[in-house]
Design a protein around this motif. Structure first.
Motif, mmCIF file in Angstrom:
data_model
loop_
_atom_site.group_PDB
_atom_site.id
_atom_site.type_symbol
_atom_site.label_atom_id
_atom_site.label_comp_id
_atom_site.label_asym_id
_atom_site.label_seq_id
_atom_site.Cartn_x
_atom_site.Cartn_y
_atom_site.Cartn_z
ATOM 1 N N SER A 247 9.780 -7.284 4.690
ATOM 2 C CA SER A 247 10.916 -7.566 3.810
ATOM 3 C C SER A 247 10.720 -6.951 2.435
ATOM 4 N N LEU A 248 9.468 -6.786 2.026
ATOM 5 C CA LEU A 248 9.150 -6.186 0.731
ATOM 6 C C LEU A 248 8.780 -4.723 0.943
ATOM 7 N N GLN A 249 9.551 -3.827 0.354
ATOM 8 C CA GLN A 249 9.374 -2.397 0.572
ATOM 9 C C GLN A 249 9.081 -1.675 -0.745
ATOM 10 N N PHE A 250 8.137 -0.739 -0.672
ATOM 11 C CA PHE A 250 7.827 0.125 -1.810
ATOM 12 C C PHE A 250 8.827 1.272 -1.862
ATOM 13 N N LYS A 251 9.376 1.534 -3.054
ATOM 14 C CA LYS A 251 10.307 2.647 -3.227
ATOM 15 C C LYS A 251 9.648 3.812 -3.951
ATOM 16 N N SER A 252 9.126 3.543 -5.144
ATOM 17 C CA SER A 252 8.524 4.638 -5.904
ATOM 18 C C SER A 252 7.726 4.093 -7.075
ATOM 19 N N PHE A 253 6.844 4.938 -7.573
ATOM 20 C CA PHE A 253 6.150 4.679 -8.832
ATOM 21 C C PHE A 253 5.936 6.013 -9.517
ATOM 22 N N TYR B 262 6.273 4.567 -17.128
ATOM 23 C CA TYR B 262 6.139 4.640 -15.675
ATOM 24 C C TYR B 262 6.770 3.377 -15.086
ATOM 25 N N VAL B 263 7.513 3.542 -13.990
ATOM 26 C CA VAL B 263 8.248 2.421 -13.406
ATOM 27 C C VAL B 263 7.895 2.285 -11.929
ATOM 28 N N LEU B 264 7.572 1.051 -11.534
ATOM 29 C CA LEU B 264 7.379 0.707 -10.126
ATOM 30 C C LEU B 264 8.679 0.109 -9.607
ATOM 31 N N ARG B 265 9.201 0.672 -8.515
ATOM 32 C CA ARG B 265 10.453 0.190 -7.932
ATOM 33 C C ARG B 265 10.183 -0.376 -6.541
ATOM 34 N N LEU B 266 10.674 -1.607 -6.329
ATOM 35 C CA LEU B 266 10.492 -2.296 -5.057
ATOM 36 C C LEU B 266 11.823 -2.846 -4.576
ATOM 37 N N ASP B 267 11.957 -2.954 -3.254
ATOM 38 C CA ASP B 267 13.105 -3.606 -2.622
ATOM 39 C C ASP B 267 12.608 -4.842 -1.883
ATOM 40 N N ILE C 162 -3.999 10.194 -3.079
ATOM 41 C CA ILE C 162 -3.925 9.030 -3.967
ATOM 42 C C ILE C 162 -3.528 7.821 -3.126
ATOM 43 N N ASN C 163 -4.437 6.884 -3.027
ATOM 44 C CA ASN C 163 -4.195 5.646 -2.290
ATOM 45 C C ASN C 163 -4.076 4.512 -3.307
ATOM 46 N N TYR D 208 0.842 -1.191 0.000
ATOM 47 C CA TYR D 208 0.000 0.000 0.000
ATOM 48 C C TYR D 208 0.881 1.246 0.000
ATOM 49 N N ASN D 209 0.408 2.260 -0.695
ATOM 50 C CA ASN D 209 1.139 3.529 -0.727
ATOM 51 C C ASN D 209 0.143 4.679 -0.829
ATOM 52 N N VAL D 210 0.355 5.699 0.000
ATOM 53 C CA VAL D 210 -0.525 6.871 0.019
ATOM 54 C C VAL D 210 0.305 8.101 -0.318
#
Length: 322
Positions: free
Chosen positions: A208-214, A222-227, A64-65, A52-54
Motif C-alpha cells: 500500500s505504501l509506494q516509493f515514487k522518487s527522491f 531534495y524531496v521524497l515523494r511517497l504514495d 545506490i541502495n 527500499y529503493n535501488v
C-alpha cells in the motif's frame, strides 16, 4: 539552601523551552486531522515502516541502495540508527544511503534526516495538510508535507530535505498491506484494528505504501515523494465508523475515576477535620465512623427481616380446623 548559578540557569532555560516544545509537538496529530471541517484519523498507520529503493548510475558505475524509514505519528527513536549510521532519534523520516562503485572499493554510506524535529524537539517540521481535491476534483485523500531534514550530495554540499506523502482513498485497503509495524506492540489497538480490516475487501499483492522518487526540485531542496493507499484517507470513513464502543467505555472509566477521587477526598478531608477539631484517633478519624461500624449490623438485621418475611408468608392465618 542556595541553588548553584549554573543549575538555576539550566532550569530557567528548560522552563523557557517547554512551551516551544509543546507547541512543536502539537503541530501535527495523526489521530485528529481536520481539513475543510472533515476529520481524519491516520493513527492506524503509525509505527516504523521501511521502504527500499535501488538506483543504477551507469555514468559513475555506481549502485545506490537507499533504505527509507518513516513513522508519521511519532519519532523514530532507535529505528533512526542503523549500524554505524545515525539519523537522529527525534526524526519522523530518515534515509540510509549505501553507494557502491563497481570499479573501485570506495563505499560511501550516509544516514540523513528527511523530516522531523532536531534534538530535544527544536527546529520545525512545518507540516502542511491539504486535500487532494484541491488540485484534482476527481481524487479523494490527503496531501501531507513534512519538513525538517537535510541531505548531503556527492560534492559535500548540504541541501534542505522534506517529504511529500499522498494518502489516496482506497476503501479496500487498510494501508498496512505489504508492511509490518516494528515498534508498536503486537496487540496494540490501532494495529489490530488495521490488521483486522486488512482482511476485508480485495487484497492486492503490492504494498500500500509506494516509493515514487527522491531528488532535487531546485538547487537547495531534495524531496521524497511517497504514495500511500488507505481507507483512512477517505472523507467519510470516520463518520461511517462511529459505532465503536470504546468511547462509551471511556466515559464510564472516567466516571468511576471521578467517583473514586471524590470519595477519597471526602474521607481524607473528614479525617483531617476530626483529627484537628476533636483530636480523634484510629477508627474515630473517619467521618461518620459510628454509622460505618453499624452498617454490618444494619445489613444483618435487614437480611433477617427479609428471611422472616419470606418464611412467614407461607403460613396460613386464622384458626386451624378442628
Amino acid at each position: 539552601m542556595r541553588i548553584p548559578s549554573n543549575l538555576s540557569s539550566t532550569l530557567l532555560s528548560s522552563a523557557l523551552f517547554l512551551p516551544s516544545l509543546v507547541s512543536a509537538l502539537g503541530n501535527f496529530n495523526c489521530k485528529d486531522i481536520i481539513v475543510d471541517k472533515i476529520k481524519y484519523d491516520l493513527s492506524p498507520l503509525g509505527g516504523v515502516h521501511t521502504l527500499y529503493n535501488v538506483v543504477e548510475e551507469p555514468e559513475e558505475s555506481a549502485t545506490i541502495n537507499t533504505t527509507y524509514v518513516l513513522n508519521i505519528c511519532s519519532i523514530l527513536g532507535k529505528a533512526a540508527n542503523r549500524e554505524h549510521l545515525k539519523c537522529g532519534t527525534s526524526k519522523n523520516i530518515c534515509g540510509f544511503e549505501y553507494r557502491r562503485h563497481a570499479n573501485s572499493s570506495v563505499e560511501i554510506d550516509q544516514g540523513f534526516p528527511i523530516a522531523g524535529y532536531d534534538h530535544l524537539g527544536s527546529g520545525s517540521k512545518d507540516t502542511e495538510v491539504t486535500r487532494l481535491k484541491e488540485s484534482d476534483s476527481s481524487r479523494e485523500g490527503l496531501l501531507i508535507k513534512f519538513a525538517g531534514g537535510s541531505y548531503e550530495d556527492t560534492t559535500g554540499k548540504k541541501h534542505t530535505a522534506k517529504a511529500v506523502i499522498e494518502f489516496n482513498c482506497d476503501p479496500d485497503r487498510s494501508g498496512l498491506e505489504g508492511l509490518r509495524t516494528t515498534n508498536e506492540p503486537v496487540g496494540s489497538e490501532a494495529v489490530l484494528r488495521a490488521r483486522e480490516e486488512e482482511g476485508s475487501g480485495n487484497r492486492n499483492s503490492t504494498s500500500s505504501l509506494q516509493f515514487k522518487s527522491f531528488g532535487p526540485v531546485d538547487d537547495d531542496t531534495y524531496v521524497l515523494r511517497l504514495d500511500w493507499a488507505t481507507r483512512y484517507a477517505c472523507d467519510k470513513y470516520r463518520d461511517d465508523n462511529k459505532g465503536d464502543s470504546s468511547s462509551h467505555w471511556g466515559f464510564f472509566t472516567w466516571l468511576i475515576i471521578l467517583l473514586f477521587m471524590c470519595i477519597a477526598a471526602y474521607l481524607i478531608f473528614g479525617s483531617w477535620l476530626n483529627y484537628n477539631r476533636y483530636g480523634a484517633r484510629g477508627w474515630d478519624l473517619l467521618p461518620h465512623g459510628d454509622t460505618m461500624r453499624d452498617v454490618p449490623y444494619i445489613f444483618q438485621d435487614w437480611v433477617r427481616r427479609v428471611v422472616n418475611t419470606l418464611q412467614g408468608s407461607g403460613s396460613r392465618g386464622g384458626y386451624s380446623a378442628v
